[in-house]
Design a protein around this motif. Sequence first.
Motif, PDB file in Angstrom:
ATOM      1  N   SER A  68      -0.723   1.474  -5.220  1.00 29.01           N
ATOM      2  CA  SER A  68      -1.212   2.402  -4.204  1.00 29.01           C
ATOM      3  C   SER A  68      -0.672   1.966  -2.851  1.00 29.01           C
ATOM      4  O   SER A  68      -0.745   0.783  -2.496  1.00 29.01           O
ATOM      5  CB  SER A  68      -2.742   2.409  -4.177  1.00 29.01           C
ATOM      6  OG  SER A  68      -3.260   2.948  -5.379  1.00 29.01           O
ATOM      7  N   VAL A  69      -0.113   2.922  -2.114  1.00 31.30           N
ATOM      8  CA  VAL A  69       0.529   2.618  -0.839  1.00 31.30           C
ATOM      9  C   VAL A  69      -0.097   3.485   0.249  1.00 31.30           C
ATOM     10  O   VAL A  69      -0.180   4.711   0.097  1.00 31.30           O
ATOM     11  CB  VAL A  69       2.044   2.883  -0.913  1.00 31.30           C
ATOM     12  CG1 VAL A  69       2.717   2.489   0.390  1.00 31.30           C
ATOM     13  CG2 VAL A  69       2.673   2.138  -2.084  1.00 31.30           C
ATOM     14  N   PRO A  70      -0.533   2.877   1.346  1.00 30.44           N
ATOM     15  CA  PRO A  70      -1.110   3.670   2.439  1.00 30.44           C
ATOM     16  C   PRO A  70      -0.037   4.333   3.302  1.00 30.44           C
ATOM     17  O   PRO A  70       1.120   3.915   3.304  1.00 30.44           O
ATOM     18  CB  PRO A  70      -1.889   2.623   3.247  1.00 30.44           C
ATOM     19  CG  PRO A  70      -1.137   1.352   3.015  1.00 30.44           C
ATOM     20  CD  PRO A  70      -0.600   1.430   1.612  1.00 30.44           C
ATOM     21  N   PHE A  71      -0.423   5.358   4.021  1.00 28.40           N
ATOM     22  CA  PHE A  71       0.457   5.986   5.002  1.00 28.40           C
ATOM     23  C   PHE A  71      -0.378   6.371   6.216  1.00 28.40           C
ATOM     24  O   PHE A  71      -1.608   6.388   6.170  1.00 28.40           O
ATOM     25  CB  PHE A  71       1.197   7.199   4.421  1.00 28.40           C
ATOM     26  CG  PHE A  71       0.302   8.221   3.773  1.00 28.40           C
ATOM     27  CD1 PHE A  71      -0.337   9.193   4.540  1.00 28.40           C
ATOM     28  CD2 PHE A  71       0.103   8.235   2.398  1.00 28.40           C
ATOM     29  CE1 PHE A  71      -1.154  10.146   3.952  1.00 28.40           C
ATOM     30  CE2 PHE A  71      -0.716   9.176   1.800  1.00 28.40           C
ATOM     31  CZ  PHE A  71      -1.348  10.134   2.570  1.00 28.40           C
ATOM     32  N   GLY A  72       0.286   6.691   7.310  1.00 27.93           N
ATOM     33  CA  GLY A  72      -0.410   6.925   8.561  1.00 27.93           C
ATOM     34  C   GLY A  72      -0.672   8.388   8.883  1.00 27.93           C
ATOM     35  O   GLY A  72      -0.409   9.290   8.069  1.00 27.93           O
ATOM     36  N   ASP A  85      -3.739  11.222  -1.931  1.00 31.80           N
ATOM     37  CA  ASP A  85      -5.117  11.245  -1.434  1.00 31.80           C
ATOM     38  C   ASP A  85      -5.025  11.289   0.085  1.00 31.80           C
ATOM     39  O   ASP A  85      -4.941  10.256   0.748  1.00 31.80           O
ATOM     40  CB  ASP A  85      -5.881   9.999  -1.898  1.00 31.80           C
ATOM     41  CG  ASP A  85      -7.363  10.048  -1.521  1.00 31.80           C
ATOM     42  OD1 ASP A  85      -7.719  10.820  -0.611  1.00 31.80           O
ATOM     43  OD2 ASP A  85      -8.146   9.297  -2.129  1.00 31.80           O
ATOM     44  N   ASN A  86      -5.034  12.504   0.629  1.00 33.94           N
ATOM     45  CA  ASN A  86      -4.788  12.651   2.056  1.00 33.94           C
ATOM     46  C   ASN A  86      -5.996  12.241   2.896  1.00 33.94           C
ATOM     47  O   ASN A  86      -5.845  11.924   4.078  1.00 33.94           O
ATOM     48  CB  ASN A  86      -4.391  14.103   2.392  1.00 33.94           C
ATOM     49  CG  ASN A  86      -3.288  14.159   3.435  1.00 33.94           C
ATOM     50  OD1 ASN A  86      -2.517  13.203   3.561  1.00 33.94           O
ATOM     51  ND2 ASN A  86      -3.204  15.255   4.178  1.00 33.94           N
ATOM     52  N   GLU A  87      -7.180  12.257   2.317  1.00 30.80           N
ATOM     53  CA  GLU A  87      -8.359  11.825   3.066  1.00 30.80           C
ATOM     54  C   GLU A  87      -8.333  10.315   3.285  1.00 30.80           C
ATOM     55  O   GLU A  87      -8.605   9.834   4.384  1.00 30.80           O
ATOM     56  CB  GLU A  87      -9.634  12.233   2.319  1.00 30.80           C
ATOM     57  CG  GLU A  87      -9.896  13.734   2.327  1.00 30.80           C
ATOM     58  CD  GLU A  87     -11.258  14.065   1.744  1.00 30.80           C
ATOM     59  OE1 GLU A  87     -12.026  13.121   1.438  1.00 30.80           O
ATOM     60  OE2 GLU A  87     -11.549  15.260   1.588  1.00 30.80           O
ATOM     61  N   ARG A  88      -7.994   9.577   2.236  1.00 35.12           N
ATOM     62  CA  ARG A  88      -7.910   8.121   2.350  1.00 35.12           C
ATOM     63  C   ARG A  88      -6.534   7.669   2.821  1.00 35.12           C
ATOM     64  O   ARG A  88      -6.323   6.482   3.091  1.00 35.12           O
ATOM     65  CB  ARG A  88      -8.222   7.468   1.000  1.00 35.12           C
ATOM     66  CG  ARG A  88      -9.642   7.719   0.511  1.00 35.12           C
ATOM     67  CD  ARG A  88      -9.830   7.223  -0.916  1.00 35.12           C
ATOM     68  NE  ARG A  88      -9.505   5.802  -1.026  1.00 35.12           N
ATOM     69  CZ  ARG A  88      -8.826   5.252  -2.028  1.00 35.12           C
ATOM     70  NH1 ARG A  88      -8.365   6.026  -3.007  1.00 35.12           N
ATOM     71  NH2 ARG A  88      -8.603   3.961  -2.057  1.00 35.12           N
TER      72      ARG A  88
END
Length: 330
Positions: free
Chosen positions: A211-215, A194-197
Amino acid sequence: MALHYSRGTATLSFMTTEAQGHAPEELPARLAELLDLYADHLLLERGRSEHTVRAYLGDVRSLLSHLVATDPDGRLEDLDLSMLRGWLSAQAAAGVARTTLARRTAAARTFTAWLTRTRRIPRDPGVRLAAPKTHRTLPAVLRQNQADEAMKAAESGAAQLDPVALRDRLIVELLYASGIRVGELCGLDLADIDNERRVVRVLGKGDKQRSVPFGGPAAEAIELWLRVGRPALANAQSGDALLLGQRGRRLDQRQARTVVHEVLEAVPGAPSLGPHGLRHSAATHLLEGGADLRVVQELLGHNSLATTQLYTHVSVARLRAVHDQAHPRA
């Protein structure tokens, strides 16, 4: 000797040797069949990875070979605590590493618990089997400036928008940005991003999702790969895989490891690390930046907080090294 195991779509091949270094004798048919049933249990019921199943089957086969060497009839009722300890003791005497002995202890416990639960033996001898204490070493990690140089090296390599270079940049960016395992990276599908989020959905050990975030830099690498790189490599064999090899198939872990090693070789003074080294580095840098230990545990997908705490030791070791070098009374 080589033992090949095949069940459904999974195929496992592995070599097993006795602690003394020679090939074990063939197991009696009854025990070989038992090993196949246990493999089914690990792979299909417990959902263990192929790597884990391969290791556990090798360890259990070694245990069963020891049983047959002690009792040619290979009677499971003879598989008691004394025999388990004798099996481990023979390997320790032959110089097997403590970490390997600890793994084999865990494999034996899991196996005897299964034997007891399926009523193949009356009681579980593994519950009293103590594992040898392992000497945990601190993992090598990149310094923050080295990690930054590695990302810049991968970015400059992709400046000409070559499809493979774009993919390689995404590999190192996403591994470092998210701290996911290389197997998790190679298993990603297009729908997992999910490149938007700026979130990636990961299927980890034990089929557990997180779910893991990225910068921003990783998001840019993903956008370029999806727009320019992946379409150039994709073919009928690509399916929904996010990352592709040069022939259009899903990227395998060996290719990813090669990419990481080659990128880090371009960084002066950087240790020789693979994908797991980027994972270690990401965890260490998060903690050095003030991240909560439990947040890092969730990001990495660790079952135990004790596993994550290893990275606090890395950070303290760095602080001590800087202190020893810079403080006038160190």
